[in-house]
Write an enzyme that holds these catalytic residues in place. Structure first.
Site, PDB file in Angstrom:
ATOM      1  N   PHE A  11       0.914  -1.198  -0.016  1.00 21.99           N
ATOM      2  CA  PHE A  11       0.038   0.056   0.015  1.00 21.99           C
ATOM      3  C   PHE A  11       0.931   1.290   0.162  1.00 21.99           C
ATOM      4  O   PHE A  11       0.646   1.987  -0.932  1.00 21.99           O
ATOM      5  CB  PHE A  11      -0.820  -0.075   1.226  1.00 21.99           C
ATOM      6  CG  PHE A  11      -1.512   1.407   1.661  1.00 21.99           C
ATOM      7  CD1 PHE A  11      -2.059   2.123   0.734  1.00 21.99           C
ATOM      8  CD2 PHE A  11      -1.424   1.551   3.022  1.00 21.99           C
ATOM      9  CE1 PHE A  11      -2.704   3.244   1.089  1.00 21.99           C
ATOM     10  CE2 PHE A  11      -1.979   2.911   3.468  1.00 21.99           C
ATOM     11  CZ  PHE A  11      -2.559   3.760   2.472  1.00 21.99           C
ATOM     12  N   ASP A  56      12.268 -12.319  -2.089  1.00 22.92           N
ATOM     13  CA  ASP A  56      12.395 -12.308  -0.588  1.00 22.92           C
ATOM     14  C   ASP A  56      13.520 -11.487  -0.041  1.00 22.92           C
ATOM     15  O   ASP A  56      14.786 -12.195  -0.149  1.00 22.92           O
ATOM     16  CB  ASP A  56      12.131 -13.619  -0.019  1.00 22.92           C
ATOM     17  CG  ASP A  56      11.690 -13.689   1.634  1.00 22.92           C
ATOM     18  OD1 ASP A  56      12.044 -12.708   2.425  1.00 22.92           O
ATOM     19  OD2 ASP A  56      11.540 -14.684   2.042  1.00 22.92           O
ATOM     20  N   SER A  80       7.282  -5.499   4.763  1.00 19.05           N
ATOM     21  CA  SER A  80       6.950  -6.178   5.965  1.00 19.05           C
ATOM     22  C   SER A  80       5.177  -6.264   5.875  1.00 19.05           C
ATOM     23  O   SER A  80       4.709  -5.247   5.268  1.00 19.05           O
ATOM     24  CB  SER A  80       6.978  -5.481   6.949  1.00 19.05           C
ATOM     25  OG  SER A  80       6.598  -6.247   8.386  1.00 19.05           O
ATOM     26  N   ASN A 104      20.075  -7.315   5.198  1.00 13.40           N
ATOM     27  CA  ASN A 104      20.485  -7.299   3.855  1.00 13.40           C
ATOM     28  C   ASN A 104      20.317  -6.125   3.321  1.00 13.40           C
ATOM     29  O   ASN A 104      20.928  -5.721   2.412  1.00 13.40           O
ATOM     30  CB  ASN A 104      19.705  -8.569   3.244  1.00 13.40           C
ATOM     31  CG  ASN A 104      19.656  -9.916   3.500  1.00 13.40           C
ATOM     32  OD1 ASN A 104      21.144 -10.033   3.851  1.00 13.40           O
ATOM     33  ND2 ASN A 104      18.900 -10.726   3.488  1.00 13.40           N
ATOM     34  N   TYR A 150       5.580  -8.702  14.946  1.00 19.23           N
ATOM     35  CA  TYR A 150       5.629  -7.299  14.222  1.00 19.23           C
ATOM     36  C   TYR A 150       6.199  -6.335  15.066  1.00 19.23           C
ATOM     37  O   TYR A 150       7.179  -5.691  14.530  1.00 19.23           O
ATOM     38  CB  TYR A 150       4.004  -6.937  13.716  1.00 19.23           C
ATOM     39  CG  TYR A 150       4.062  -5.536  13.088  1.00 19.23           C
ATOM     40  CD1 TYR A 150       4.829  -5.634  11.450  1.00 19.23           C
ATOM     41  CD2 TYR A 150       3.486  -4.339  13.300  1.00 19.23           C
ATOM     42  CE1 TYR A 150       4.688  -4.374  10.819  1.00 19.23           C
ATOM     43  CE2 TYR A 150       3.623  -3.200  12.675  1.00 19.23           C
ATOM     44  CZ  TYR A 150       4.156  -3.171  11.485  1.00 19.23           C
ATOM     45  OH  TYR A 150       4.341  -2.027  10.440  1.00 19.23           O
ATOM     46  N   THR A 180      -2.076   4.929   8.871  1.00 19.73           N
ATOM     47  CA  THR A 180      -2.138   5.535   7.376  1.00 19.73           C
ATOM     48  C   THR A 180      -3.319   4.915   6.680  1.00 19.73           C
ATOM     49  O   THR A 180      -3.422   3.503   6.701  1.00 19.73           O
ATOM     50  CB  THR A 180      -0.979   5.631   6.712  1.00 19.73           C
ATOM     51  OG1 THR A 180       0.137   6.075   7.579  1.00 19.73           O
ATOM     52  CG2 THR A 180      -0.753   6.281   5.401  1.00 19.73           C
ATOM     53  N   ARG A 191      -7.361  -3.673   9.070  1.00 21.82           N
ATOM     54  CA  ARG A 191      -7.303  -2.570  10.126  1.00 21.82           C
ATOM     55  C   ARG A 191      -8.665  -1.724  10.096  1.00 21.82           C
ATOM     56  O   ARG A 191      -9.421  -1.923   9.184  1.00 21.82           O
ATOM     57  CB  ARG A 191      -6.226  -1.684   9.383  1.00 21.82           C
ATOM     58  CG  ARG A 191      -4.631  -2.165   9.706  1.00 21.82           C
ATOM     59  CD  ARG A 191      -3.521  -1.539   9.141  1.00 21.82           C
ATOM     60  NE  ARG A 191      -3.243  -1.899   7.985  1.00 21.82           N
ATOM     61  CZ  ARG A 191      -2.178  -1.436   7.266  1.00 21.82           C
ATOM     62  NH1 ARG A 191      -1.405  -0.933   7.995  1.00 21.82           N
ATOM     63  NH2 ARG A 191      -2.108  -1.753   5.994  1.00 21.82           N
TER      64      ARG A 191
END
Length: 335
Positions: A11, A56, A80, A104, A150, A180, A191
């Site tokens: 998003f 990934d 994420s 990474n 998370y 957001t 959400r």
């Protein structure tokens, strides 16, 4: 500039891609579609300055393994899962993208001599005991609860970002994103904005958890992107530049008030259903944006009702969505 953006199909990532391309930058998007959407990548597939790698980042970014330094100006790490259903369904993947994925991305920035930005989150504050939340607050987080995969992934991501800055002198930025909303959110992201908007458009009862007294602060996605771009443009020296920056809207609403706003916008008397409060659901969430105002001359400019109008109109106009929602159209305009 040449920018590599992880999570480009998400998003926020898709809106940031759009803004960077509009400004003439080259964008290399990276996503594995665990929560991103292929249709967001397709929006830019014909753009001359956009390229994409399906990968990934927790396993590395192989296309750049042997590239000489200086090919990239920025590495923006936005990859994420970010909604509770998605990160709870992908707990290990969420932890890995926050830990190994961040390292990474940091190593790539270091090898390229590029600047690095981490998209962190207001979730690092947990269920806060300080209100509103300044960047100096350490947070109140359950390290083994349902949300910990998370919350702790992002807290670790911040820690390793600051370690790379202190150890290697890497030019880093950290943003903490508060709630957001806007176009391109997944309908199933779980959400509060997405749930209530889609329920209202279908004419269903609005789901409120607990008694609805918990508060949230809602920022429109274009305001967030503006803050990100301004932080990329800041070049003033000093360690203060590398500290976390809250990006969110300090206007605070209870969830029940928010549900009422949606009913008013649609002009319908939708029933509100109350459900048990999820574990570790924060009772208060409001950013202190003093630092963003001082460092970036930034503050959100899209009022809640105007942002919701834009989001709802986009949903109603989008292909494949007309059969899922009712025909109420809300005219855009300033409040």
């Amino acid at each position: 500039m040449k920018v590599l953006l992880t999570g480009s199909a998400g998003f926020v990532g898709s809106h940031l891609t759009e803004r960077l391309l509009e400004e003439g930058h080259r964008v290399i998007g990276v996503d594995n579609y665990i929560s991103g959407q292929r249709r967001n990548t397709e929006l830019f597939s014909g753009h001359a300055n956009f390229s994409f790698m399906e990968a990934d980042v927790s396993r590395g970014i192989p296309a750049f393994a042997d590239q000489p330094a200086g090919k990239l100006d920025w590495v923006l790490h936005f990859a994420s899962p970010a909604s509770p259903p998605h990160y709870q369904q992908n707990q290990i993947e969420t932890l890995m993208v926050g830990a190994q994925g961040t390292q990474n991305a940091l190593e790539l920035a270091r090898s390229q001599g590029a600047s690095f930005m981490l998209a962190s989150t207001s979730e690092v504050y947990g269920d806060p005991h300080v209100h509103p939340q300044p960047e100096s607050y350490w947070g109140h987080v359950n390290p083994n609860g349902l949300r910990s995969c998370y919350d702790e992934a992002k807290r670790y991501a911040e820690a390793i970002t600051f370690a790379y800055q202190r150890t290697y002198g890497l030019d880093t930025r950290v943003i903490r994103i508060f709630n957001t909303y806007g176009p391109r959110m997944r309908a199933d992201d779980g959400r509060v904005v997405t749930n209530l908007v889609h329920q209202a458009l279908r004419g269903e009862a609005l789901t409120v958890y607990g008694d609805g007294s918990q508060t949230r602060s809602f920022q429109y996605v274009s305001d967030l992107v503006e803050g990100v771009v301004r932080l990329m443009d800041v070049s003033s020296p000093g360690s203060d530049l590398h500290g976390p920056v809250n990006l969110g809207n300090p206007d605070e609403y209870s969830v029940l008030e928010f549900a009422t706003v949606i009913r008013e916008l649609l002009g319908e008397r939708l029933r509100i259903e109350f459900h048990p409060l999820p574990q570790d659901d924060p009772m208060q969430r409001r950013p202190d944006i003093t630092r963003a105002r001082a460092l970036l001359s930034w503050e959100p400019g899209v009022p809640l009702r105007e942002g919701l109008r834009r989001m709802i109109n986009d949903l109603q106009a989008g292909p494949g969505l007309r059969d899922q929602v009712r025909g109420n159209h809300i005219a855009a305009g300033a409040d």
